[in-house]
Design a protein around this motif. Structure first.
Motif, mmCIF file in Angstrom:
data_model
loop_
_atom_site.group_PDB
_atom_site.id
_atom_site.type_symbol
_atom_site.label_atom_id
_atom_site.label_comp_id
_atom_site.label_asym_id
_atom_site.label_seq_id
_atom_site.Cartn_x
_atom_site.Cartn_y
_atom_site.Cartn_z
ATOM 1 N N PRO A 46 -6.577 -39.371 -13.894
ATOM 2 C CA PRO A 46 -7.985 -39.703 -14.197
ATOM 3 C C PRO A 46 -8.432 -39.325 -15.606
ATOM 4 O O PRO A 46 -9.139 -40.092 -16.256
ATOM 5 N N ASP A 47 -8.033 -38.157 -16.088
ATOM 6 C CA ASP A 47 -8.449 -37.751 -17.437
ATOM 7 C C ASP A 47 -7.870 -38.679 -18.511
ATOM 8 O O ASP A 47 -8.559 -39.034 -19.474
ATOM 9 N N ASP A 48 -6.602 -39.060 -18.324
ATOM 10 C CA ASP A 48 -5.982 -39.989 -19.271
ATOM 11 C C ASP A 48 -6.659 -41.347 -19.216
ATOM 12 O O ASP A 48 -6.843 -42.007 -20.251
ATOM 13 N N ALA A 49 -7.031 -41.765 -17.998
ATOM 14 C CA ALA A 49 -7.681 -43.067 -17.840
ATOM 15 C C ALA A 49 -8.982 -43.120 -18.638
ATOM 16 O O ALA A 49 -9.274 -44.119 -19.306
ATOM 17 N N GLN A 50 -9.767 -42.043 -18.589
ATOM 18 C CA GLN A 50 -11.029 -42.015 -19.329
ATOM 19 C C GLN A 50 -10.796 -42.018 -20.838
ATOM 20 O O GLN A 50 -11.558 -42.608 -21.604
ATOM 21 N N ALA A 51 -9.717 -41.363 -21.251
ATOM 22 C CA ALA A 51 -9.393 -41.339 -22.683
ATOM 23 C C ALA A 51 -8.986 -42.724 -23.165
ATOM 24 O O ALA A 51 -9.422 -43.182 -24.235
ATOM 25 N N TYR A 52 -8.155 -43.408 -22.382
ATOM 26 C CA TYR A 52 -7.731 -44.761 -22.755
ATOM 27 C C TYR A 52 -8.928 -45.713 -22.766
ATOM 28 O O TYR A 52 -9.027 -46.591 -23.627
ATOM 29 N N LEU A 53 -9.832 -45.516 -21.797
ATOM 30 C CA LEU A 53 -11.041 -46.339 -21.741
ATOM 31 C C LEU A 53 -11.867 -46.165 -23.016
ATOM 32 O O LEU A 53 -12.350 -47.150 -23.597
ATOM 33 N N ALA A 54 -12.007 -44.934 -23.468
ATOM 34 C CA ALA A 54 -12.754 -44.681 -24.702
ATOM 35 C C ALA A 54 -12.106 -45.388 -25.890
ATOM 36 O O ALA A 54 -12.797 -45.970 -26.744
ATOM 37 N N GLY A 55 -10.783 -45.358 -25.955
ATOM 38 C CA GLY A 55 -10.078 -45.999 -27.056
ATOM 39 C C GLY A 55 -10.293 -47.495 -27.104
ATOM 40 O O GLY A 55 -10.551 -48.067 -28.184
ATOM 41 N N VAL A 56 -10.202 -48.163 -25.958
ATOM 42 C CA VAL A 56 -10.366 -49.624 -25.964
ATOM 43 C C VAL A 56 -11.815 -50.007 -26.244
ATOM 44 O O VAL A 56 -12.082 -51.057 -26.848
ATOM 45 N N ILE A 57 -12.755 -49.165 -25.832
ATOM 46 C CA ILE A 57 -14.162 -49.435 -26.150
ATOM 47 C C ILE A 57 -14.379 -49.382 -27.658
ATOM 48 O O ILE A 57 -15.089 -50.222 -28.233
ATOM 49 N N LEU A 58 -13.773 -48.400 -28.318
ATOM 50 C CA LEU A 58 -13.889 -48.308 -29.774
ATOM 51 C C LEU A 58 -13.327 -49.551 -30.458
ATOM 52 O O LEU A 58 -13.898 -50.039 -31.438
#
Length: 342
Positions: A108-120
């Motif tokens: 879950p923590d990695d998923a949120q980090a990847y989500l932040a990256g694609v949003i950027l």
């Protein structure tokens, strides 16, 4: 079409493989090149992109700028897709895949980090490489410059609020150095050089001389693209080999976003009867990303080794192959559009 253009997909695939191999065999060399940067803008890559952008700028006709207002359709499509659709569709795809489809494969923590990256990535439309894609489709250089320039002005005001909204970050600091340096390197300097070159060519032989010059330097543009691919994949060769599954998972929503955004813009342009030399660049601008800005913000917010930074790097890796496939598709479907410039 010359030899380079006819087999461009093959050359790019070989360049990707060469980059990974060289980055693995000579990591010190690529590490040294990667460290040659100012404000998160890598100078060797910037020089190569400048060389690719410059021939496009030679085709910019300042006397035609006033005519852009009489044919605003391409600009309307570009701005609507970039700022009203793209950031939010990228966030939606990120949530779908990282929080649901890939929930059993990613912590879950990695998923949120990847989500932040694609949003950027989704909130940062392209500034530099789009000139290359426009040139490969023989887009209207003057119109493309206007589209990118207006995008950059809007980005100054809209990037931070959109990212803050989608990430829930209240203390977002935009790296203005990265944004302004990129505009200087990729627009102002090559535009000035292109204007000087164009004036000399027109004085010597008119528009025919300009076109002959652009055709002559086009192989150098493609060569610059291939060297850029080698560098980008060389910088990240170890990550690709060490974490292939993660790279592949992050790439899935990015690929769907890229092809989906292109389809929306391209089909709307076709339905609206936009000329091809405006329609192709306007669809490609929305598809491409300002990865220097996205990477810089990801590192400043989440750290160099974060999942967000990794996701923005994956965006860099998938962009060139995706954009080349879309350039090829656009060139094959040129007949869908009117060719006139009115």
């Amino acid at each position: 079409m010359g030899l380079f253009e006819r087999w461009l997909s093959l050359w790019v695939a070989l360049a990707m493989a060469a980059g990974i191999a060289l980055g693995t065999l000579a990591p010190g060399v690529f590490q040294g090149l990667a460290e040659l940067e100012i404000a998160s803008v890598n100078l060797p890559v910037a020089l190569l992109i400048w060389a690719m952008v410059y021939p496009m700028m030679v085709g910019v006709d300042f006397t035609a700028l006033s005519g852009i207002a009489t044919r605003p359709k391409g600009l309307v499509i570009t701005l609507t897709v970039n700022w009203l659709i793209k950031p939010f569709s990228m966030a939606a795809l990120g949530v779908l895949f990282f929080n649901h489809v890939f929930a059993g494969l990613i912590p879950p923590d990695d998923a949120q980090a990847y989500l932040a990256g694609v949003i950027l990535l989704g909130a940062a439309p392209c500034t530099a490489m789009v000139f290359v894609w426009s040139q490969l489709t023989r887009g209207d250089a003057t119109y493309t410059l206007v589209q990118v320039s207006v995008n950059d002005v809007i980005m100054v005001f809209a990037f931070a609020p959109i990212v803050a909204l989608l990430l829930g970050v209240t203390d977002l600091v935009v790296p203005w150095e990265t944004l302004l340096l990129s505009v200087l390197l990729y627009i102002v300097i090559p535009l000035a050089a292109g204007l000087l070159t164009r004036n000399r060519l027109v004085a010597r032989g008119g528009e025919a001389s300009v076109e002959a010059f652009r055709d002559k330097v086009k192989p150098a543009t493609v060569l610059g693209l291939l060297i850029t691919v080698i560098l980008l994949f060389g910088f990240q060769g170890r990550i690709i080999l060490d974490r292939p599954l993660v790279i592949a998972l992050i790439a899935v929503p990015l690929l769907l976003q890229s092809y989906g955004i292109f389809a929306i813009a391209y089909l709307v342009a076709r339905a609206w009867r936009v000329p091809f030399n405006v329609a192709a660049p306007c669809a490609l601008i929305g598809t491409s990303n300002f990865f220097e800005l996205a990477v810089a913000v990801a590192i400043s917010l989440f750290g160099l080794g974060s999942g967000a930074a990794l996701a923005t790097v994956v965006g860099v890796l998938v962009e060139v192959p995706v954009m080349l496939s879309l350039v090829a598709f656009a060139n094959r479907t040129r007949h869908w559009f009117p060719e006139d410039r009115a």
